[in-house]
Design a protein around this motif. Structure first.
Motif, mmCIF file in Angstrom:
data_model
loop_
_atom_site.group_PDB
_atom_site.id
_atom_site.type_symbol
_atom_site.label_atom_id
_atom_site.label_comp_id
_atom_site.label_asym_id
_atom_site.label_seq_id
_atom_site.Cartn_x
_atom_site.Cartn_y
_atom_site.Cartn_z
ATOM 1 N N GLU A 238 -26.843 14.775 9.686
ATOM 2 C CA GLU A 238 -26.174 15.244 10.890
ATOM 3 C C GLU A 238 -25.051 16.225 10.547
ATOM 4 O O GLU A 238 -24.820 17.201 11.260
ATOM 5 N N ALA B 8 -26.556 19.493 10.142
ATOM 6 C CA ALA B 8 -26.966 20.019 11.452
ATOM 7 C C ALA B 8 -25.769 20.534 12.236
ATOM 8 O O ALA B 8 -25.857 21.561 12.926
ATOM 9 N N ALA C 293 -34.166 26.088 14.942
ATOM 10 C CA ALA C 293 -32.945 25.373 15.307
ATOM 11 C C ALA C 293 -33.048 24.782 16.705
ATOM 12 O O ALA C 293 -32.533 23.685 16.973
ATOM 13 N N THR D 202 -28.409 28.254 21.926
ATOM 14 C CA THR D 202 -28.604 28.465 20.492
ATOM 15 C C THR D 202 -28.614 29.947 20.163
ATOM 16 O O THR D 202 -27.978 30.396 19.199
ATOM 17 N N ASP E 265 -36.008 24.047 18.397
ATOM 18 C CA ASP E 265 -37.055 23.027 18.350
ATOM 19 C C ASP E 265 -37.523 22.625 19.752
ATOM 20 O O ASP E 265 -37.695 21.446 20.059
ATOM 21 N N GLU F 221 -24.781 23.843 10.801
ATOM 22 C CA GLU F 221 -25.787 24.834 11.172
ATOM 23 C C GLU F 221 -25.640 25.252 12.634
ATOM 24 O O GLU F 221 -25.744 26.437 12.963
ATOM 25 N N ARG F 222 -25.415 24.293 13.516
ATOM 26 C CA ARG F 222 -25.294 24.615 14.938
ATOM 27 C C ARG F 222 -24.035 25.450 15.202
ATOM 28 O O ARG F 222 -24.075 26.390 15.991
#
Length: 474
Positions: free
Chosen positions: A419, A422, A237, A262, A239, A425-426
């Motif tokens: 997006e 994402a 996540a 994160t 990266d 997920e974030r």
């Protein structure tokens, strides 16, 4: 330009007009707006902007800048619950603590931290009169790294692996002597540089392969009060650079500062899940959110959903992702300004549609305000507004819901389906640390309840309602 601004009120108005090219709010601009609001004395307004900004960024530099503003408007955040957290680590925890403090403020949690002296985690866990035992935490955050395992690059047998597993589970047992305390531990990540190179993973007792064995064994050994945070998933996540050898040698910082937001989000989401504050319902728009295009203008064959369109495939992937959320107990609902016949024609008939009408526990497809429809959905399902996340590609609709329903979480999205995944997920809004049969059956249960409400509204009397339910006793 500055000389023409009469004061903070005018500055606040100017900052409100700054968005990105897709109409999304920019976290750094939100920070400026919050700072300006605080100067105007609007503490609650500043806190709301800070809360919103912290939902939409994972940049460590932003967290550094946000600390001062957050302190000025701390009273405006409010508090739903209090939680006591002990930070036990073989590395420096002060940077992570600062990130966690901001995330807990955002989530309405009053957090007390116990942060013992560097590297004393074993004494704190094993000594019966340690400060940890006096603190009586709700959660112990145990942060170790590959160096603590003492593994050689390529071992001759399985002894090192067994020894490491026994050592860690012994720490868990010591922590669980504290009543009601739960342990969160980051799993081990192999070193980025290893003299074994590929042999580290290929050999039965290579260091990387042994670390994976240790992680697998810990997952198997973890009891109900132990929650493991997947370092591999967090690294994907993030990266970026997981570990900075210079910062480790000079300040014992692990992982690298850039990872901390994160990692902090994963920690905060697990704690929210454990105390019952995970979100429960995802309310979705349709056009340019679940598929590309506008069904009322483009028709069934003109919208982009599934192959051969590359964008259509990404929308289909997004629907698959949402279906996965639904299958593990997250409730889905619709709030769309649309003709109901057109919208449901897609859900029923489009060959690439993954989500069907029965996947949604409530559907408000009409021309009313989104905020009004979301309130009706919450009322029907008997859910609090703070348990709802709303996704819509339209900035005006997002803004309207934020103004009317400040408790609803409204992430910034552009309508690009990758997006949208994402963003979910974030945010980890629907985090869960265990899955039950009740979770799997939740959607069907809410659909049944919604059907009962619908029947009751259409019935002229209690007798008609009971007859319509067609109940049978076994």
């Amino acid at each position: 330009f500055r000389s023409k601004i009469s004061g903070p009120e005018e500055a606040a108005h100017l900052w409100e007009q700054v968005v990105d090219q897709n109409g999304r709010e920019i976290p750094n601009v939100l920070l400026h707006r919050a700072r300006t609001r605080a100067r105007c004395g609007d503490i609650e307004g500043a806190a709301a902007l800070m809360r919103f900004a912290l939902q939409n960024t994972a940049e460590y530099d932003f967290f550094l800048r946000a600390e001062t503003v957050a302190r000025k408007c701390k009273a405006g955040f409010g508090s739903k619950r209090s939680v006591k957290i002990a930070l036990l680590a073989s590395s420096t925890t002060s940077l992570l603590r600062s990130v966690l403090e901001l995330l807990f403020l955002r989530d309405g949690l009053t957090a007390q931290f116990y942060e013992p002296a560097f590297g004393t985690y074993m004494q704190e866990l094993l000594q019966p009169t340690s400060g940890l035992k006096l603190f009586q935490p709700d959660f112990i955050l145990l942060l170790l790294n590959w160096r603590d395992l003492g593994l050689t690059a390529i071992a001759s047998d399985n002894t090192e692996c067994k020894k490491a597993i026994a050592w860690i589970t012994n720490l868990w047992r010591a922590g669980m002597e504290l009543p009601f305390c739960k342990i969160l531990q980051l799993t081990f990540s192999p070193p980025a540089c290893d003299p074994g190179h590929s042999l580290s993973s290929l050999m039965p007792h290579g260091r990387s392969r042994t670390i994976r064995k240790i992680n697998d064994a810990l997952y198997d050994a973890a009891q109900e009060r132990v929650i493991l945070l997947d370092s591999e998933r967090i690294a994907i996540a993030w990266d970026g650079l997981w570990e900075d050898p210079l910062l480790w040698s000079s300040a014992k910082i692990y992982p690298a500062p850039g990872v901390l937001p994160t990692l902090g989000e994963h920690i905060a989401s697990c704690i929210r899940a454990e105390i019952g504050l995970s979100r429960k319902l995802l309310v979705l728009d349709l056009d340019n959110t679940l598929w590309g295009g506008v069904i009322g203008e483009d028709g069934l064959n003109g919208i982009r959903l599934g192959p051969p369109s590359a964008l259509g495939e990404r929308y289909q992937d997004f629907q698959l992702y949402l279906k996965g959320l639904k299958d593990r107990g997250v409730l889905l609902a619709l709030a769309s300004k649309n003709n109901p016949e057109d919208a449901f024609h897609v859900l029923r008939s489009h060959p690439s549609a993954v989500l069907r009408p029965d996947d949604f526990v409530s559907s408000k497809v009409n021309w009313g305000d989104k905020s009004t429809n979301i309130q009706k959905i919450a009322s029907e399902l008997r859910l609090g507004l703070d348990s709802i996340v709303f996704l819509d590609d339209n900035p005006a609709e997002r803004s309207e819901v934020r103004r009317a329903l400040s408790e609803v979480t409204v992430p910034e999205i552009s309508g690009e389906p990758a997006e949208s995944i994402a963003v979910l997920e974030r945010g980890l809004y629907f985090q869960a640390v265990r899955l039950t049969e009740e979770d799997r059956a939740r959607n069907a249960s809410y659909l049944s309840n919604a059907k009962q409400v619908e029947i009751r509204a259409a019935s002229g009397s209690l007798d008609e309602y009971l007859d319509a339910l067609a109940m049978r006793i076994h």
